[in-house]
Design an enzyme around this catalytic site. Structure first.
Site, PDB file in Angstrom:
ATOM      1  N   GLY A 242      -5.698 -11.814   6.981  1.00  0.00           N
ATOM      2  CA  GLY A 242      -5.025 -11.279   8.100  1.00  0.00           C
ATOM      3  C   GLY A 242      -5.035 -12.217   9.384  1.00  0.00           C
ATOM      4  N   PRO A 287      -7.898 -14.779   3.004  1.00  0.00           N
ATOM      5  CG  PRO A 287      -9.097 -17.061   3.533  1.00  0.00           C
ATOM      6  CD  PRO A 287      -9.393 -15.665   2.938  1.00  0.00           C
ATOM      7  CE1 TYR A 329       7.725  -8.709   7.377  1.00  0.00           C
ATOM      8  CE2 TYR A 329       7.733 -11.099   7.356  1.00  0.00           C
ATOM      9  CZ  TYR A 329       7.659 -10.057   6.755  1.00  0.00           C
ATOM     10  OH  TYR A 329       6.875  -9.775   5.428  1.00  0.00           O
ATOM     11  CB  CYS A 354      27.589 -13.512   3.293  1.00  0.00           C
ATOM     12  SG  CYS A 354      28.603 -14.918   2.984  1.00  0.00           S
TER      13      CYS A 354
HETATM   14  N1  LLP Z   1      -5.567  -9.261   1.337  1.00  0.00           N
HETATM   15  C1  LLP Z   1      -4.535  -8.395   1.100  1.00  0.00           C
HETATM   16  C2  LLP Z   1      -5.053  -7.287   0.491  1.00  0.00           C
HETATM   17  C3  LLP Z   1      -3.281  -8.475   1.799  1.00  0.00           C
HETATM   18  O1  LLP Z   1      -2.268  -7.726   1.389  1.00  0.00           O
HETATM   19  C4  LLP Z   1      -2.648  -9.662   2.236  1.00  0.00           C
HETATM   20  C5  LLP Z   1      -1.525  -9.958   2.647  1.00  0.00           C
HETATM   21  C6  LLP Z   1      -3.656 -10.860   2.546  1.00  0.00           C
HETATM   22  C7  LLP Z   1      -5.142 -10.515   1.747  1.00  0.00           C
HETATM   23  C8  LLP Z   1      -3.528 -12.062   3.056  1.00  0.00           C
HETATM   24  O2  LLP Z   1      -3.037 -11.825   4.468  1.00  0.00           O
HETATM   25  P1  LLP Z   1      -3.041 -13.242   5.535  1.00  0.00           P
HETATM   26  O3  LLP Z   1      -4.418 -13.973   5.808  1.00  0.00           O
HETATM   27  O4  LLP Z   1      -2.063 -14.055   4.848  1.00  0.00           O
HETATM   28  O5  LLP Z   1      -2.580 -12.655   6.862  1.00  0.00           O
HETATM   29  N2  LLP Z   1       5.236 -11.457   4.384  1.00  0.00           N
HETATM   30  C9  LLP Z   1       4.359 -11.252   5.711  1.00  0.00           C
HETATM   31  C10 LLP Z   1       3.003 -11.054   5.512  1.00  0.00           C
HETATM   32  C11 LLP Z   1       2.698 -10.122   4.416  1.00  0.00           C
HETATM   33  C12 LLP Z   1       0.998  -9.857   3.926  1.00  0.00           C
HETATM   34  C13 LLP Z   1       0.960  -9.039   2.966  1.00  0.00           C
HETATM   35  N3  LLP Z   1      -0.441  -8.940   2.585  1.00  0.00           N
HETATM   36  C14 LLP Z   1       4.584 -12.416   6.676  1.00  0.00           C
HETATM   37  O6  LLP Z   1       5.629 -13.245   6.330  1.00  0.00           O
HETATM   38  O7  LLP Z   1       4.323 -12.089   7.767  1.00  0.00           O
END
Ligand code: LLP
Length: 421
Positions: A242, A287, A329, A354
């Protein structure tokens, strides 16, 4: 994007001349840098180690970018994987990531996927991050059939509200993710769930693109409280993924550094868990974005200009099917012309799809852009190719990698629309 710079009016990414690459290759394409990817992973891992965390495990979230070659690089650096499907499990293992470093999240794991994960090694995968009691029952049944013991980690829903886009916020009661404290603790009293399963960890993941870590801290405190209440000999605490990146210059000020983030994790765990228990569970991270977003750009070609009274549209050959964050988003991504010039014309940079939302940026100041000029969409290494589609029956774009030796490698061929059946 600090990874981009002009030399003699030409734009370079990680010391590679983008216009030269764009002339030689079919646009649009993703271009990644091995050097940046490696640095980002190492900064994250050693940030954890240097903050004092013992034996941290970094499980790269495959959903952010499952390209085989990039995964291979991460595997060689020691990365584990956070997966959410059988397809991602297969891909992670093919890239050389050991099942002993794989955590499996997601609310909809199927029986077939669970069996695949249990069979991945003698002991199965590192952990099933379980999101419902029915899922726990199914995993226990599957493990029984295979005469195995499943390694279970509950994903806690800590009931917090991080500051991020509502589509990628996951840590509150109204979200489908994780289990509430009471349900986790109650499940431990039901022996039938645990005949072929063992609780080895607890996890949280409250959302993505987090720049303000207040909710993260709250979630980790809650994770520790619940972990202590289980009284189970937990092997690990998984603090999820996150951590955000600065897509917009205004975000640079707010961006937590890796060392700030790691200190927060370490100090919170010390106070809320290690000070209260003899156990020394290791810390797992998941991450995605922070490792790979800044390791990639998306290069597009200008097809034509169109002026409708005061609206100047620059139509490019990349579309929302290739990169959907802006349309899905309303996300901001910087747009940078490959040929340097005075940026004084407000334009809407739009793709060929489109849909009106097929727009990478409105009223962006650009130099005059002519047919055949190139444009870079920045910070597209995460949730780019992986969220792409064949919408409008367009082929998928090429993926290129700038290797450590600065040699360019095709790491995924372009798909022509002629190949679509
Ligand atoms: N762990 C879990 C359980 C998750 O659901 C996610 C992301 C991560 C780790 C990794 O999160 P990160 O470190 O990448 O923030 N498509 C969206 C993001 C969706 C994230 C879904 N889960 C975007 O483009 O912002």
């Amino acid at each position: 994007m600090k990874e981009l710079d002009y030399k003699n009016k030409k734009l370079f990414f990680n010391h590679s001349d983008i216009s030269e690459l764009a002339k030689k290759n079919k646009t649009p394409f993703f271009l990644y840098s091995e050097e940046i990817l490696t640095k980002n992973y190492s900064d994250f891992f050693y940030g954890a180690v240097n903050s004092g965390l013992i034996n941290p495990l970094v499980c790269f979230a495959l959903k952010s970018n499952p390209n085989k070659e990039l995964l291979h690089i991460l595997a060689s650096l020691g990365s584990g994987a956070d997966i959410v499907s059988g397809g991602e499990l297969k891909r992670a293992m093919e890239a050389g990531i050991s099942p002993e470093k794989i955590v499996f999240s997601g609310v909809g794991k199927t029986e077939e996927e669970i069996i695949f994960a249990l069979k991945a090694s003698k002991t199965g995968i590192f952990s099933f991050n379980v999101e419902s009691i029915e899922e726990l029952e199914l995993i226990n049944q599957c493990a029984k059939k295979l005469k195995k013991k499943a390694r279970i980690c509950f994903r806690l829903n800590p009931v917090v509200q991080p500051k991020t886009h509502k589509y990628i916020s996951t840590g509150n009661k109204t979200h489908k993710f994780g289990l509430l404290e009471a349900d986790i603790l109650d499940s431990l009293h039901h022996k039938k769930y645990w005949t072929h399963s063992r609780l080895v960890g607890l996890s949280v993941h409250i959302g993505s693109q987090l720049l303000d870590l207040k909710a993260t801290k709250k979630a980790i405190i809650k994770l520790c409280d619940v972990a202590l209440s289980t009284k189970a000999p937990l092997e690990f605490l998984d603090v999820g993924g996150g951590l955000g990146v600065d897509y917009h210059p205004d975000e640079t000020q707010k961006l937590p550094s890796i060392s700030e983030y790691m200190s927060l994790v370490n100090e919170t765990l010390n106070k809320s868990f290690y000070a209260k228990s003899e156990l020394r569970p290791r810390v797992v991270f998941e991450p995605g974005r922070r490792i790979v977003a800044k390791a990639g750009i998306f290069v597009m070609k200008v097809l034509r200009n169109k002026i409708s009274e005061n609206n100047h549209f620059v139509i490019v050959d990349g579309g929302m099917n290739d990169f959907m964050r802006p349309s899905l988003y309303g996300a901001f991504h910087d747009l940078v012309p490959v040929k340097e010039g005075k940026s004084e014309n407000p334009c809407h940079i739009v793709g060929p799809i489109c849909e009106t939302s097929d727009c990478f940026g409105s009223n962006r100041l650009m130099p005059i852009l002519n047919t055949g000029d190139f444009l870079v969409l920045c910070d597209t290494g995460a949730y780019g190719y992986s969220m792409g589609s064949n919408y409008n029956l367009r082929g998928r774009p090429l993926e290129l990698l700038i290797g450590k030796n600065k040699k360019i490698k095709v790491i995924n061929k372009a798909q022509s629309y002629l190949e679509l059946s």
